[in-house]
Design a protein around this motif. Structure first.
Motif, PDB file in Angstrom:
ATOM      1  N   ILE A   1       0.852  -1.187   0.000  1.00 48.24           N
ATOM      2  CA  ILE A   1       0.000   0.000   0.000  1.00 48.24           C
ATOM      3  C   ILE A   1       0.889   1.238   0.000  1.00 48.24           C
ATOM      4  O   ILE A   1       2.022   1.200   0.457  1.00 48.24           O
ATOM      5  CB  ILE A   1      -0.959   0.052   1.200  1.00 48.24           C
ATOM      6  N   ASP A   2       0.354   2.312  -0.525  1.00 50.45           N
ATOM      7  CA  ASP A   2       1.042   3.598  -0.540  1.00 50.45           C
ATOM      8  C   ASP A   2       0.120   4.611   0.116  1.00 50.45           C
ATOM      9  O   ASP A   2      -1.013   4.791  -0.326  1.00 50.45           O
ATOM     10  CB  ASP A   2       1.355   3.995  -1.991  1.00 50.45           C
ATOM     11  N   TYR A   3       0.595   5.248   1.193  1.00 49.56           N
ATOM     12  CA  TYR A   3      -0.262   6.183   1.922  1.00 49.56           C
ATOM     13  C   TYR A   3       0.592   7.284   2.553  1.00 49.56           C
ATOM     14  O   TYR A   3       1.778   7.100   2.802  1.00 49.56           O
ATOM     15  CB  TYR A   3      -1.066   5.452   3.008  1.00 49.56           C
TER      16      TYR A   3
ATOM     17  N   GLU B   1      -6.845   9.037   1.270  1.00 53.55           N
ATOM     18  CA  GLU B   1      -6.643   8.259   0.047  1.00 53.55           C
ATOM     19  C   GLU B   1      -5.362   7.452   0.104  1.00 53.55           C
ATOM     20  O   GLU B   1      -4.306   7.949   0.508  1.00 53.55           O
ATOM     21  CB  GLU B   1      -6.632   9.183  -1.174  1.00 53.55           C
TER      22      GLU B   1
ATOM     23  N   SER C   1      -3.286   3.829  -2.044  1.00 57.20           N
ATOM     24  CA  SER C   1      -3.258   2.940  -3.212  1.00 57.20           C
ATOM     25  C   SER C   1      -2.900   1.539  -2.750  1.00 57.20           C
ATOM     26  O   SER C   1      -2.059   1.361  -1.862  1.00 57.20           O
ATOM     27  CB  SER C   1      -2.237   3.428  -4.236  1.00 57.20           C
TER      28      SER C   1
ATOM     29  N   ILE D   1      -9.737   3.944  -1.548  1.00 54.07           N
ATOM     30  CA  ILE D   1      -8.659   3.034  -1.934  1.00 54.07           C
ATOM     31  C   ILE D   1      -8.604   2.982  -3.454  1.00 54.07           C
ATOM     32  O   ILE D   1      -9.597   2.651  -4.115  1.00 54.07           O
ATOM     33  CB  ILE D   1      -8.881   1.607  -1.376  1.00 54.07           C
ATOM     34  N   HIS D   2      -7.454   3.304  -4.015  1.00 54.40           N
ATOM     35  CA  HIS D   2      -7.250   3.249  -5.466  1.00 54.40           C
ATOM     36  C   HIS D   2      -6.596   1.922  -5.835  1.00 54.40           C
ATOM     37  O   HIS D   2      -5.567   1.539  -5.277  1.00 54.40           O
ATOM     38  CB  HIS D   2      -6.355   4.403  -5.921  1.00 54.40           C
ATOM     39  N   THR D   3      -7.223   1.217  -6.772  1.00 52.45           N
ATOM     40  CA  THR D   3      -6.653  -0.021  -7.318  1.00 52.45           C
ATOM     41  C   THR D   3      -6.699   0.101  -8.834  1.00 52.45           C
ATOM     42  O   THR D   3      -7.666  -0.293  -9.470  1.00 52.45           O
ATOM     43  CB  THR D   3      -7.453  -1.248  -6.842  1.00 52.45           C
TER      44      THR D   3
ATOM     45  N   LYS E   1      -7.614   1.672 -12.105  1.00 53.39           N
ATOM     46  CA  LYS E   1      -8.666   2.599 -12.534  1.00 53.39           C
ATOM     47  C   LYS E   1      -9.938   2.489 -11.693  1.00 53.39           C
ATOM     48  O   LYS E   1     -10.908   3.198 -11.949  1.00 53.39           O
ATOM     49  CB  LYS E   1      -9.005   2.347 -14.007  1.00 53.39           C
TER      50      LYS E   1
ATOM     51  N   LYS F   1     -11.821   2.692  -7.905  1.00 49.31           N
ATOM     52  CA  LYS F   1     -11.646   3.209  -6.551  1.00 49.31           C
ATOM     53  C   LYS F   1     -12.823   2.781  -5.684  1.00 49.31           C
ATOM     54  O   LYS F   1     -13.956   2.677  -6.150  1.00 49.31           O
ATOM     55  CB  LYS F   1     -11.470   4.729  -6.539  1.00 49.31           C
TER      56      LYS F   1
END
Length: 201
Positions: free
Chosen positions: A15-17, A27, A29, A48-50, A52, A54
């Motif tokens: 994850i990126d936060y 938000e 990723s 959470i973005h995965t 395209k 969310k």
């Protein structure tokens, strides 16, 4: 997480936060699979973005599968309500024990009822049954799962064998509390996104 939410990462997931949620939303990723238990905040949605797709929540618990090179993104809800959308439209609004499978190639949607707790337990439990495992090996697994560096200050402490099991959805702090209770001469501190485990004497 900075807001008190809990995220359990499947092995190999990332994850990126940010270090702090300062804007009007929270938000992050995700690449891979993770179980989320999000602290309720009606004024600051958690997104959470995965790729395209969310997934937006205010405060709930759910599982997301979004592995690279796989055609489906799957969201399963264990508690609360979740909105899933792509760049063009809302794909589904899910509540407890509902799941959506979104095919990235064909843009088709399948939504159905599931036992969401079983889906989560199938993978979250698998690495959390410790039968005479060393503290070092447990620390390595927890480090991957929670995305934190875990340092054991003593070689002898690292070799200590522990027998324990967990449901798989506890926070890192709760797991370490129990491990240090089992091995009564042990304590831990959290500092600068690191965990340091040491002997009390």
């Amino acid at each position: 997480m900075p807001d008190g939410s809990t995220i359990v990462l499947h092995a190999g997931s990332t994850i990126d936060y940010p270090t702090e949620f300062t804007g009007k939303t929270r938000e992050i990723s995700l690449v891979g699979e993770a179980y989320f238990d999000i602290k309720h905040d009606p004024h600051k949605p958690f997104i959470i973005h995965t790729g395209k797709v969310k997934t937006t929540v205010l405060g709930t618990a759910f599982n997301i599968k979004a592995w690279p090179n796989r055609k489906n993104i799957i969201v399963s809800v264990t508690r609360g309500k979740v909105r899933v959308e792509n760049e063009k439209k809302v794909l589904a609004v899910l509540t407890i024990n509902q799941e959506i499978k979104y095919n990235l190639q064909s843009a088709t949607i399948k939504q159905h009822e599931v036992n969401a707790e079983k889906i989560v337990n199938d993978w979250t439990k698998q690495d959390l049954n410790f039968d005479a495992c060393t503290l070092e090996s447990i620390a390595q697994m927890l480090s991957k799962r929670f995305g934190k560096d875990i340092i054991i200050t003593s070689p002898n402490l690292a070799k200590t064998q522990i027998v324990s099991s967990f449901s798989g959805t506890e926070s890192l702090h709760n797991i370490l509390d129990i491990l240090c209770t089992i091995n009564a001469n042990t304590e831990f501190i959290e500092k600068d996104n690191k965990v340091i485990i040491s002997s009390k004497n």
